[in-house]
Write an enzyme that holds these catalytic residues in place. Structure first.
Site, PDB file in Angstrom:
ATOM      1  N   ARG A   1      -1.137   2.480  -5.106  1.00  0.00           N
ATOM      2  CA  ARG A   1      -1.314   1.063  -4.817  1.00  0.00           C
ATOM      3  C   ARG A   1      -1.888   0.937  -3.413  1.00  0.00           C
ATOM      4  O   ARG A   1      -1.647   1.777  -2.543  1.00  0.00           O
ATOM      5  CB  ARG A   1       0.012   0.316  -4.892  1.00  0.00           C
ATOM      6  CG  ARG A   1       0.685   0.323  -6.256  1.00  0.00           C
ATOM      7  CD  ARG A   1       1.989  -0.460  -6.198  1.00  0.00           C
ATOM      8  NE  ARG A   1       2.668  -0.519  -7.489  1.00  0.00           N
ATOM      9  CZ  ARG A   1       3.609   0.311  -7.892  1.00  0.00           C
ATOM     10  NH1 ARG A   1       3.992   1.296  -7.075  1.00  0.00           N
ATOM     11  NH2 ARG A   1       4.176   0.197  -9.075  1.00  0.00           N
TER      12      ARG A   1
ATOM     13  N   LYS B   1       7.279   0.164  -4.906  1.00  0.00           N
ATOM     14  CA  LYS B   1       7.947  -1.124  -5.017  1.00  0.00           C
ATOM     15  C   LYS B   1       9.460  -0.936  -5.043  1.00  0.00           C
ATOM     16  O   LYS B   1       9.967  -0.009  -5.669  1.00  0.00           O
ATOM     17  CB  LYS B   1       7.499  -1.844  -6.291  1.00  0.00           C
ATOM     18  CG  LYS B   1       6.056  -2.366  -6.234  1.00  0.00           C
ATOM     19  CD  LYS B   1       5.733  -3.188  -7.462  1.00  0.00           C
ATOM     20  CE  LYS B   1       4.338  -3.799  -7.357  1.00  0.00           C
ATOM     21  NZ  LYS B   1       4.014  -4.630  -8.530  1.00  0.00           N
TER      22      LYS B   1
ATOM     23  N   HIS C   1      -7.337  -1.979  -6.548  1.00  0.00           N
ATOM     24  CA  HIS C   1      -6.536  -1.989  -7.765  1.00  0.00           C
ATOM     25  C   HIS C   1      -7.352  -1.549  -8.971  1.00  0.00           C
ATOM     26  O   HIS C   1      -6.833  -0.906  -9.890  1.00  0.00           O
ATOM     27  CB  HIS C   1      -5.956  -3.378  -8.005  1.00  0.00           C
ATOM     28  CG  HIS C   1      -4.669  -3.358  -8.774  1.00  0.00           C
ATOM     29  ND1 HIS C   1      -3.532  -2.705  -8.321  1.00  0.00           N
ATOM     30  CD2 HIS C   1      -4.332  -3.884  -9.980  1.00  0.00           C
ATOM     31  CE1 HIS C   1      -2.557  -2.842  -9.200  1.00  0.00           C
ATOM     32  NE2 HIS C   1      -3.018  -3.540 -10.214  1.00  0.00           N
TER      33      HIS C   1
ATOM     34  N   ARG D   1      -7.283   2.106  -9.049  1.00  0.00           N
ATOM     35  CA  ARG D   1      -5.998   2.558  -9.620  1.00  0.00           C
ATOM     36  C   ARG D   1      -6.053   2.486 -11.143  1.00  0.00           C
ATOM     37  O   ARG D   1      -5.589   3.389 -11.838  1.00  0.00           O
ATOM     38  CB  ARG D   1      -4.879   1.694  -9.056  1.00  0.00           C
ATOM     39  CG  ARG D   1      -3.483   1.951  -9.635  1.00  0.00           C
ATOM     40  CD  ARG D   1      -2.482   1.130  -8.826  1.00  0.00           C
ATOM     41  NE  ARG D   1      -1.238   0.854  -9.535  1.00  0.00           N
ATOM     42  CZ  ARG D   1      -0.171   1.651  -9.519  1.00  0.00           C
ATOM     43  NH1 ARG D   1      -0.212   2.797  -8.865  1.00  0.00           N
ATOM     44  NH2 ARG D   1       0.932   1.305 -10.154  1.00  0.00           N
TER      45      ARG D   1
ATOM     46  N   HIS E   1       5.648   2.979 -12.316  1.00  0.00           N
ATOM     47  CA  HIS E   1       6.064   1.813 -13.100  1.00  0.00           C
ATOM     48  C   HIS E   1       7.521   1.946 -13.498  1.00  0.00           C
ATOM     49  O   HIS E   1       7.936   2.968 -14.042  1.00  0.00           O
ATOM     50  CB  HIS E   1       5.214   1.682 -14.373  1.00  0.00           C
ATOM     51  CG  HIS E   1       3.813   1.263 -14.112  1.00  0.00           C
ATOM     52  ND1 HIS E   1       2.783   1.455 -15.015  1.00  0.00           N
ATOM     53  CD2 HIS E   1       3.247   0.642 -13.034  1.00  0.00           C
ATOM     54  CE1 HIS E   1       1.664   0.978 -14.509  1.00  0.00           C
ATOM     55  NE2 HIS E   1       1.918   0.486 -13.318  1.00  0.00           N
TER      56      HIS E   1
ATOM     57  N   TYR F   1      -2.665   0.195 -20.518  1.00  0.00           N
ATOM     58  CA  TYR F   1      -3.841   1.057 -20.432  1.00  0.00           C
ATOM     59  C   TYR F   1      -4.247   1.662 -21.767  1.00  0.00           C
ATOM     60  O   TYR F   1      -5.340   2.202 -21.891  1.00  0.00           O
ATOM     61  CB  TYR F   1      -3.585   2.186 -19.426  1.00  0.00           C
ATOM     62  CG  TYR F   1      -3.428   1.683 -18.015  1.00  0.00           C
ATOM     63  CD1 TYR F   1      -4.538   1.294 -17.282  1.00  0.00           C
ATOM     64  CD2 TYR F   1      -2.177   1.555 -17.442  1.00  0.00           C
ATOM     65  CE1 TYR F   1      -4.405   0.807 -15.995  1.00  0.00           C
ATOM     66  CE2 TYR F   1      -2.033   1.080 -16.153  1.00  0.00           C
ATOM     67  CZ  TYR F   1      -3.146   0.704 -15.439  1.00  0.00           C
ATOM     68  OH  TYR F   1      -3.007   0.221 -14.166  1.00  0.00           O
TER      69      TYR F   1
END
Length: 292
Positions: free
Chosen positions: A143, A167, A232, A235, A258, A267
């Site tokens: 990220r 995150k 992004h 990514r 994730h 994806y």
């Protein structure tokens, strides 16, 4: 009211590990709702339903985010005894579809690499820095916030991995390609001393906005529409091209950091052609033959 919002956000940070950007988004949504209906602690079901008029011009995904913020806030208020009822049950549960990510082709990525490698070959520090940034965006799927805030200590000398804090403060190990290792080594040789950040600036580390600008400018120099390219999107390209190469979805989930594999599954749409070919070539019924 601000006290209740502050308490809610403190809980989100402490118990759920919400990132600063997430907390700021919750605050904006909650304070925006309060501007429209008044004190949220005193608001009733009809007051919350009136928000639909305020939100009429917003995208469904934005409305869904605002509703989620209110539902979580009122759930917290009930749990803490600040309210006996939950008026957020009156709010709809919008069904939103996650937007499909933009995808760069292999050729477009290669053109950008050709351009940035040519520029780095001239030996200018900023060009070498951009090469290292680009290698990590596409080669490791970081990220933008993870990349710009990397510490020098996150790059071990004796292992092809980065230690990433993602995150919610969750850490993960991300493999670094030999190309990226080489680019980082070149950057470290010319990088200014005195900062703990791998990509320092005068005030700390380079910003996400500056990274965004650099990637757009590189795309333009490589004769690619800058509107198609961002950190992004690179990514996304990392994830998409790994899947095309046969990567396992669970492995990809780990690499991307994730929490929920449902996020990673977005994806899979780009890999449908390969999956169809796999079934046609490998399934026992392929070619009209039945399995034993």
């Amino acid at each position: 009211m601000s006290t209740a919002i502050d308490s809610f956000l403190a809980m989100m940070a402490a118990e759920r590990g919400a990132a600063p950007n997430t907390l700021a988004a919750y605050r904006r949504d909650l304070e925006g709702s309060e501007d429209a209906v008044g004190d949220l602690l005193a608001a009733g079901r009809d007051d919350l339903l009136s928000l639909s008029g305020e939100w009429a011009s917003l995208a469904p995904s934005t409305v869904a985010r605002k509703i989620s913020a209110l539902r979580q806030f009122y759930g917290f208020c009930v749990d803490e005894g600040l309210r006996k009822d939950d008026p957020a049950t009156a709010l709809p549960r919008p069904q939103t579809r996650r937007p499909l990510p933009k995808v760069l082709s292999h050729d477009e990525v290669e053109r950008m690499f050709t351009q940035v490698e040519k520029e780095a070959g001239e030996g200018k520090p900023n060009a070498i820095r951009l090469l290292a940034l680009f290698e990590l965006l596409y080669g490791s799927g970081l990220r933008a916030s993870e990349l710009v805030s990397l510490h020098v200590s996150a790059v071990p000398r004796d292992a092809p991995f980065l230690t990433i804090t993602g995150k919610g403060g969750q850490q993960r190990m991300v493999p670094v390609s030999r190309r990226a290792q080489s680019a980082i080594a070149r950057w470290v040789e010319v990088r200014p001393d005195g900062s703990k950040h791998l990509f320092p600036s005068r005030t700390g580390h380079i910003s996400r906005i500056r990274l965004y600008q650099m990637v757009k400018e590189l795309a333009a120099r490589a004769d690619i529409d800058p509107a198609k390219v961002s950190p992004h999107v690179l990514r996304h390209a990392f994830a998409t091209h790994l899947l095309e190469g046969g990567a396992d979805l669970r492995v990809l989930q780990t690499l991307l950091g994730h929490a929920d594999i449902a996020t990673t599954q977005i994806y899979t749409h780009v890999d449908s052609a390969r999956l169809v070919a796999l079934v046609n070539e490998r399934h026992p019924l392929a070619g009209g033959q039945r399995g034993g």
